[in-house]
Scaffold this motif. Sequence first.
Motif, PDB file in Angstrom:
ATOM      1  N   PHE A 144      -5.005   8.995 -10.712  1.00 35.11           N
ATOM      2  CA  PHE A 144      -3.746   9.134 -11.437  1.00 35.11           C
ATOM      3  C   PHE A 144      -2.535   8.810 -10.556  1.00 35.11           C
ATOM      4  O   PHE A 144      -1.429   9.257 -10.809  1.00 35.11           O
ATOM      5  N   GLN A 145      -2.800   8.026  -9.494  1.00 39.88           N
ATOM      6  CA  GLN A 145      -1.775   7.304  -8.739  1.00 39.88           C
ATOM      7  C   GLN A 145      -0.885   8.173  -7.862  1.00 39.88           C
ATOM      8  O   GLN A 145       0.277   7.823  -7.621  1.00 39.88           O
ATOM      9  N   GLN A 146      -1.403   9.304  -7.374  1.00 37.62           N
ATOM     10  CA  GLN A 146      -0.587  10.087  -6.446  1.00 37.62           C
ATOM     11  C   GLN A 146      -0.262   9.219  -5.234  1.00 37.62           C
ATOM     12  O   GLN A 146      -1.103   8.492  -4.720  1.00 37.62           O
ATOM     13  N   ARG A 147       0.975   9.305  -4.780  1.00 45.11           N
ATOM     14  CA  ARG A 147       1.425   8.413  -3.716  1.00 45.11           C
ATOM     15  C   ARG A 147       2.492   9.110  -2.887  1.00 45.11           C
ATOM     16  O   ARG A 147       3.358   9.783  -3.441  1.00 45.11           O
ATOM     17  N   HIS A 148       2.438   8.912  -1.571  1.00 48.88           N
ATOM     18  CA  HIS A 148       3.440   9.509  -0.690  1.00 48.88           C
ATOM     19  C   HIS A 148       3.866   8.494   0.370  1.00 48.88           C
ATOM     20  O   HIS A 148       3.547   8.623   1.544  1.00 48.88           O
ATOM     21  N   GLU A 149       4.578   7.472  -0.053  1.00 51.68           N
ATOM     22  CA  GLU A 149       5.081   6.469   0.884  1.00 51.68           C
ATOM     23  C   GLU A 149       6.294   7.021   1.633  1.00 51.68           C
ATOM     24  O   GLU A 149       7.074   7.799   1.093  1.00 51.68           O
ATOM     25  N   THR A 150       6.439   6.572   2.887  1.00 57.92           N
ATOM     26  CA  THR A 150       7.593   6.999   3.686  1.00 57.92           C
ATOM     27  C   THR A 150       8.561   5.851   3.955  1.00 57.92           C
ATOM     28  O   THR A 150       9.677   6.083   4.434  1.00 57.92           O
ATOM     29  N   ASP A 151       8.141   4.631   3.655  1.00 57.20           N
ATOM     30  CA  ASP A 151       8.982   3.465   3.902  1.00 57.20           C
ATOM     31  C   ASP A 151       8.968   2.535   2.696  1.00 57.20           C
ATOM     32  O   ASP A 151       8.035   2.560   1.882  1.00 57.20           O
ATOM     33  N   VAL A 152       9.996   1.697   2.609  1.00 59.57           N
ATOM     34  CA  VAL A 152      10.007   0.634   1.610  1.00 59.57           C
ATOM     35  C   VAL A 152       8.959  -0.400   2.018  1.00 59.57           C
ATOM     36  O   VAL A 152       8.931  -0.849   3.163  1.00 59.57           O
ATOM     37  N   ARG A 153       8.096  -0.762   1.072  1.00 61.52           N
ATOM     38  CA  ARG A 153       7.036  -1.736   1.358  1.00 61.52           C
ATOM     39  C   ARG A 153       6.961  -2.751   0.219  1.00 61.52           C
ATOM     40  O   ARG A 153       6.993  -2.362  -0.952  1.00 61.52           O
ATOM     41  N   PHE A 154       6.858  -4.022   0.557  1.00 67.31           N
ATOM     42  CA  PHE A 154       6.668  -5.036  -0.471  1.00 67.31           C
ATOM     43  C   PHE A 154       5.945  -6.234   0.132  1.00 67.31           C
ATOM     44  O   PHE A 154       5.881  -6.405   1.358  1.00 67.31           O
ATOM     45  N   ALA A 155       5.372  -7.071  -0.732  1.00 68.30           N
ATOM     46  CA  ALA A 155       4.628  -8.243  -0.301  1.00 68.30           C
ATOM     47  C   ALA A 155       4.678  -9.287  -1.400  1.00 68.30           C
ATOM     48  O   ALA A 155       5.162  -9.024  -2.508  1.00 68.30           O
ATOM     49  N   SER A 156       4.163 -10.475  -1.087  1.00 70.93           N
ATOM     50  CA  SER A 156       4.163 -11.558  -2.071  1.00 70.93           C
ATOM     51  C   SER A 156       2.862 -12.355  -2.003  1.00 70.93           C
ATOM     52  O   SER A 156       2.868 -13.567  -2.122  1.00 70.93           O
ATOM     53  N   GLU A 157       1.744 -11.667  -1.809  1.00 66.95           N
ATOM     54  CA  GLU A 157       0.435 -12.304  -1.711  1.00 66.95           C
ATOM     55  C   GLU A 157      -0.178 -12.462  -3.105  1.00 66.95           C
ATOM     56  O   GLU A 157      -0.056 -11.559  -3.946  1.00 66.95           O
ATOM     57  N   PRO A 158      -0.864 -13.587  -3.366  1.00 67.30           N
ATOM     58  CA  PRO A 158      -1.467 -13.813  -4.696  1.00 67.30           C
ATOM     59  C   PRO A 158      -2.790 -13.077  -4.880  1.00 67.30           C
ATOM     60  O   PRO A 158      -3.770 -13.639  -5.363  1.00 67.30           O
ATOM     61  N   ASP A 159      -2.827 -11.847  -4.498  1.00 67.01           N
ATOM     62  CA  ASP A 159      -3.965 -10.948  -4.691  1.00 67.01           C
ATOM     63  C   ASP A 159      -3.408  -9.543  -4.547  1.00 67.01           C
ATOM     64  O   ASP A 159      -2.382  -9.344  -3.887  1.00 67.01           O
ATOM     65  N   TRP A 160      -4.072  -8.565  -5.144  1.00 71.65           N
ATOM     66  CA  TRP A 160      -3.492  -7.221  -5.180  1.00 71.65           C
ATOM     67  C   TRP A 160      -3.366  -6.631  -3.785  1.00 71.65           C
ATOM     68  O   TRP A 160      -4.312  -6.644  -3.003  1.00 71.65           O
ATOM     69  N   GLN A 161      -2.181  -6.107  -3.486  1.00 72.63           N
ATOM     70  CA  GLN A 161      -1.887  -5.475  -2.204  1.00 72.63           C
ATOM     71  C   GLN A 161      -1.640  -3.986  -2.406  1.00 72.63           C
ATOM     72  O   GLN A 161      -1.227  -3.554  -3.486  1.00 72.63           O
ATOM     73  N   SER A 162      -1.860  -3.200  -1.354  1.00 71.95           N
ATOM     74  CA  SER A 162      -1.711  -1.743  -1.467  1.00 71.95           C
ATOM     75  C   SER A 162      -0.282  -1.330  -1.785  1.00 71.95           C
ATOM     76  O   SER A 162      -0.057  -0.228  -2.297  1.00 71.95           O
ATOM     77  N   CYS A 163       0.684  -2.192  -1.500  1.00 75.66           N
ATOM     78  CA  CYS A 163       2.084  -1.848  -1.772  1.00 75.66           C
ATOM     79  C   CYS A 163       2.538  -2.291  -3.154  1.00 75.66           C
ATOM     80  O   CYS A 163       3.687  -2.026  -3.530  1.00 75.66           O
TER      81      CYS A 163
END
Length: 331
Positions: A144-163
């Motif tokens: 159910f997608q619990q998440r505790h990120e501490t930083d801004v994260r992003f990517a642009s890869e043509p496959d699913w990324q953890s961010c």
Amino acid sequence: MDFSLVICTYNPDVRILERCLQAVQSLDTTGLSTEILLVDNNSATPLSTLPCVQAFAKACPQMELLLVKQQGVQYARMAAIERATGTHIVYFDYDNEPQPGYLQALQVLTAAYPQVAAWGPGRVEVDFIDGVPEAISGLAYGAFQQRHETDVRFASEPDWQSCYPFGTGLCTKAFLLKQYAAQAQQGVYTLEGRNGNKLSSGEDTQMVLLCIKEGYAAGVAPSLALTHIIPGNRANARYLERLLYGTFVCYELSLLQVFPEQRSKLEAKLIAPARFARQAWVRWVKWRLQPKQQKKFDLIHFLSVNAGTYAALDKPLPGVVRRIIDRLAVA
């Protein structure tokens, strides 16, 4: 219009819907122009008759109630996309409770990172309002997608990324979603999303991947925070088994429809029918001999990932695999 807020729902638990609406009503919109599109996906009890919806409509005159009779989350979202006039579209499922500063944080992020077209919450707390069995709690919080990120994260890869963000609290540039809707109507994208009791999804995954295809990035930020409210009828092993299968079985098709050039890479991952059948049977027998819940989850994950590859490449499943999936009743 800065933000179009979309809430799609079908036969909602009123306890949860009321919390969602109260949270949306409490959002800080200082300096922002917003509209709210509440979508009733043909609920047995029309949303317009619910006291909490009637009170919300009075408190939020910018709210519009849409009735979408064609069943499926995709159709509900498509109707909202077509109606939306905001620069960005924000999806709050009816079981989402965003923090008051959600839109203000989005305003800051979209200005600071114009190359990011899809944002999701970096902090998600899961509230099992009726409790959750301890034996499955570990998987349940993750599912159910619990998440505790501490930083801004992003990517642009043509496959699913953890961010990459999930559908919960997803904010996307509206012109890209309108492009997605147009291509879905043309049959380019065919995944319907969750439909009644079916738990397969994929349309929100495709929305994020389309942003990547168009040259943008996708990510999450800790300043975006919400609570995911889960009732007892979803906090159980049986529901998690079906959710696990539905989540993974549609991913490869989601990816391939957005990036057709990935076909050769997907073909290389395909397990030969005889090997797939043999491995599925061995895992099935091991679970039957030692029927632990984790073994069953592992079996379902193995089946869903590989069955998803077969489905994406339009290949028939081996008979043994089909029978095991039918016995598990997860499809």
